[in-house]
Design an enzyme around this catalytic site. Structure first.
Site, PDB file in Angstrom:
ATOM      1  CG  HIS A 134      -0.466   0.283   2.507  1.00 22.78           C
ATOM      2  ND1 HIS A 134      -0.586   1.515   3.098  1.00 22.78           N
ATOM      3  CD2 HIS A 134       0.184  -0.491   3.402  1.00 22.78           C
ATOM      4  CE1 HIS A 134      -0.042   1.477   4.307  1.00 22.78           C
ATOM      5  NE2 HIS A 134       0.438   0.266   4.510  1.00 22.78           N
ATOM      6  CB  CYS A 180       1.836  10.564  18.994  1.00 19.34           C
ATOM      7  SG  CYS A 180       2.745   9.243  19.749  1.00 19.34           S
TER       8      CYS A 180
HETATM    9  C1  LIG Z   1       4.290   2.081   6.244  1.00 26.24           C
HETATM   10  C2  LIG Z   1       5.555   1.667   6.839  1.00 26.24           C
HETATM   11  C3  LIG Z   1       5.649   0.518   7.628  1.00 26.24           C
HETATM   12  C4  LIG Z   1       4.448  -0.330   7.952  1.00 26.24           C
HETATM   13  O1  LIG Z   1       3.924  -0.953   6.814  1.00 26.24           O
HETATM   14  P1  LIG Z   1       2.502  -1.680   6.882  1.00 26.24           P
HETATM   15  O2  LIG Z   1       2.467  -2.453   5.610  1.00 26.24           O
HETATM   16  O3  LIG Z   1       1.500  -0.594   6.938  1.00 26.24           O
HETATM   17  O4  LIG Z   1       2.504  -2.553   8.072  1.00 26.24           O
HETATM   18  C5  LIG Z   1       6.871   0.193   8.155  1.00 26.24           C
HETATM   19  N1  LIG Z   1       7.966   0.936   7.935  1.00 26.24           N
HETATM   20  C6  LIG Z   1       7.921   2.034   7.161  1.00 26.24           C
HETATM   21  C7  LIG Z   1       9.169   2.805   6.923  1.00 26.24           C
HETATM   22  C8  LIG Z   1       6.723   2.443   6.601  1.00 26.24           C
HETATM   23  O5  LIG Z   1       6.702   3.541   5.856  1.00 26.24           O
END
Ligand SMILES: *Cc1c(COP(=O)(O)O)cnc(C)c1O
Length: 412
Positions: A202, A332
């Site tokens: 996503h 936060c």
């Molecule tokens: C969005 C993000 C996550 C978490 O990803 P999800 O697929 O939403 O669990 C982890 N690390 C970074 C750097 C992100 O930008």
């Protein structure tokens, strides 16, 4: 309501139409479980393997080394806890930085509570981890180094390949959280030289709830989720077929236009920075000026609260105004207004960190959007500053891009 302008693409992106179309049959007539052998199931299995190839191609990996997960949070947890468990006999020491995403920070803290030792490396004023500092804290009992490829708040890109040369030489596993970079900048696991890499659909126009962990052949890692034999017995549970197909499609689409789009966004990013710096007084650029994600801009604006800016832009009062969605460094997860640990790690004083805004662009963002944002942001800033009891114009707390006449350092 007028058409909103979405500039919070580091949080999530809009799923691409083509991705939705590719996913749709796998939610509908092709509902077979990939674990079954009749045609309906075999089709699902084949669709998953095709997606594995697409993801592998995007990151330069052998598709056999790609494991599907529910997203980067799971991949990060798996990499950290899985390597920690598999290599426990070798030692119980992990290295990371103070400026990581919560999905790295919290698993590391979890292991700390269980008796592991974690070294939290500092970052410099632009958010960069010094490869030399990694080398200097590796010990005989170090089993893992985990760092982000690019920071999700300030966009700074780390010298991953330099760090990989060090970990490789010392026999330490190297995990890279590449959730922000994959699909946006060219990334190749062979060139980076990492052992593990996390990504999330996503964040590059794929669906939520789908991601992957790349684990180089031979990397020792214990499963996080036990059960059936899915994902070569390393990640149990019936796969999210539609989500995985969507991830694969998003990877294919990203790859098609990667360099041109990165270039276009870099131009737009620099245009946005010039526009802001030409118009605003008393602001501070957060993160590296050039060595940053093409779609990320982050400023601290003196004398105001990021939360107030964010809300004012989201809910404009004028009937003909367009809502603009951005993010702030003081929002936060817990709902408290603690300033971001990442901005504090850069040495940004707490009161300035409170006034931070992050603008992250997408494939759909154009120059008009940027012009609209800058104008709206300026109006809101002026209004909030005029009501601020603390703001003094030109106090030079944070001269843009320079420490001259700046008492930021003193204040931190
Ligand atoms: C969005 C993000 C996550 C978490 O990803 P999800 O697929 O939403 O669990 C982890 N690390 C970074 C750097 C992100 O930008």
């Amino acid at each position: 309501m007028k058409q909103p302008i979405f500039l919070d693409n580091a949080a999530t992106t809009r799923t691409d139409r083509e991705v939705i179309e590719a996913m749709s049959p796998w939610l509908d007539e092709n509902y077979g479980s990939p674990a079954t052998l009749y045609t309906l199931g075999a089709q699902s299995k084949q669709a998953i393997e095709e997606a594995r190839q697409q993801v592998g191609d995007l990151i330069g990996a052998d598709s056999k080394d790609v494991y599907f997960t529910s997203g980067a949070t799971e991949s990060n947890n798996w990499a950290i806890k899985g390597v920690a468990d598999a290599r426990e006999e070798q030692g119980r020491h992990i290295i990371t930085s103070v400026a990581e995403h919560h999905s790295i920070l919290m698993p590391c803290k979890f292991l700390e509570k269980k008796g592991w030792e974690v070294t939290w490396l500092p970052v410099d004023g632009e958010g960069v981890v010094d490869p030399g500092s990694v080398a200097s804290v590796i010990r005989d009992d170090t089993v893992l180094v985990t760092l982000a490829h690019a920071n999700h708040e300030i966009g700074t890109i780390q010298p991953v390949a330099d760090i990989a040369r060090i970990t490789r030489e010392r026999g330490v596993a190297f995990h890279v959280n590449a959730a922000q970079g994959v699909g946006h900048v060219p990334l190749d696991v062979q060139e980076l030289g990492c052992d593990l890499l996390s990504l999330s659909a996503h964040k590059f126009y794929g669906p939520k709830g789908a991601g992957a962990l790349y684990a180089r052949r031979g990397t020792r890692i214990t499963p996080l989720i036990h059960g059936g034999a899915q994902e070569k017995k390393r990640r149990a549970g019936t796969q999210n077929v539609a989500g995985i197909v969507g991830l694969g499609k998003a990877a294919e689409l990203a790859r098609r236009n990667l360099e041109a789009e990165a270039k276009r966004l870099t131009g737009l990013r620099d245009y946005l920075m010039e526009s802001i710096e030409g118009k605003f007084e008393d602001i501070r650029l957060n993160g590296h000026r050039t060595n940053r994600l093409p779609n990320n801009v982050n400023y601290s604006i003196e004398g105001i609260e990021g939360e107030s800016i964010m809300l004012s832009l989201s809910y404009p009062t004028a009937d003909d105004a367009r809502p603009v969605y951005i993010s702030t460094g003081s929002a936060c997860v817990s709902g408290t207004l603690e300033p971001s640990h990442i901005l504090l790690a850069l040495g940004v004083p707490a009161e300035l960190a409170h006034g931070s805004v992050r603008v992250t662009m997408s494939r759909e963002t154009n120059r008009e959007d940027i012009d609209y944002l800058v104008k709206a942001l300026y109006e809101v800033t002026e209004r909030l500053r005029s009501m601020s009891p603390v703001y003094k114009r030109g106090s030079k707390k944070c001269a843009t891009g320079s420490a001259e006449g700046c008492d930021c350092e003193a204040a931190s």
